[in-house]
Motif scaffolding. Structure first.
Motif, short mmCIF file in Angstrom:
data_model
loop_
_atom_site.label_atom_id
_atom_site.label_comp_id
_atom_site.label_asym_id
_atom_site.label_seq_id
_atom_site.Cartn_x
_atom_site.Cartn_y
_atom_site.Cartn_z
N ARG A 159 87.90 -43.43 -4.90
CA ARG A 159 87.13 -44.37 -4.02
C ARG A 159 87.52 -44.79 -3.06
N THR A 160 87.71 -43.74 -2.37
CA THR A 160 87.94 -43.82 -0.89
C THR A 160 86.70 -43.03 -0.05
N PRO A 161 85.84 -43.76 0.58
CA PRO A 161 84.68 -43.05 1.10
C PRO A 161 85.19 -41.97 2.11
N VAL A 162 86.22 -42.41 2.92
CA VAL A 162 86.61 -41.55 4.17
C VAL A 162 86.95 -40.18 3.56
N LEU A 163 87.95 -40.24 2.72
CA LEU A 163 88.31 -38.85 1.91
C LEU A 163 87.38 -38.09 1.52
#
Length: 195
Positions: free
Chosen positions: A30-34
């Motif tokens: 739940r980490t859009p950047v990754l």
């Protein structure tokens, strides 16, 4: 003074490296950047994560307990997320990825701590009762990062966002900040209720 970063247990680091190498784990995080970056991602600055439970307990100084190790995750020259490993009955296991204000706040607090006149061992201290995380600057450089309580010379640096009335990124002696936090959690009796 330079910070003396403790060494994370090898299985904790391996669990994070395995998660970073897993396209499924990164994509489903739940980490859009990754999920939008291609990496390679590098875990660095392992910090033991301790929890301060029940700071209002009357039976002596507050106790901490180790709950995991958090690594800042870099993509090239910038920090983009954090990864945490937790201790289970079977040993160290990857727990989760995270991003957001605590990641950049931790990076800033660590950078500021390097300019302090004394050397410290950095740790993270979570205070769930206040939804608060601090950078814990432990004065005993030789201590095992997984053990030990708050020392008289230790500093706590609240990370942003800090609770209302607590300044983020300002170093406080643990012995000065803990009474303030305890007072915040001690409720005054309601009007008309027995004292």
């Amino acid at each position: 003074m330079p910070l003396h970063v403790p060494q994370a247990p090898a299985p904790a680091l391996r669990s994070v490296l395995t998660a970073l190498d897993s396209p499924t784990a990164v994509r489903e995080a739940r980490t859009p950047v990754l999920s939008t970056l291609t990496g390679p991602f590098e875990p660095e600055l392992p910090l033991p994560v301790h929890v301060l439970d029940d700071i209002t307990a009357p039976d002596g100084p507050p106790r901490t307990r180790l709950t995991g190790w958090r690594f800042l995750i870099r993509d090239g020259d910038r920090t983009v997320a954090a990864a945490e490993a937790m201790l289970t009955a079977d040993g160290w296991a990857f727990s989760h990825f995270s991003e957001g204000p605590y990641v950049s706040s931790a990076e800033l607090a660590l950078s500021e701590a390097e300019s302090l006149p004394s050397a410290y061992q950095p740790r993270l201290l979570s205070i769930p009762e206040l939804y608060m995380v601090t950078l814990w600057l432990h004065g005993d450089l030789t201590a095992d990062g997984a053990e030990g309580g708050l020392g008289a010379g230790d500093l706590l640096v609240p990370l942003a966002p800090a609770p209302p009335g607590i300044a983020a990124h300002r170093a406080h002696r643990a012995t000065d900040l803990l009474p303030v936090l305890t007072h915040r959690l001690t409720r005054a009796p309601l009007l008309g209720s027995p004292a």
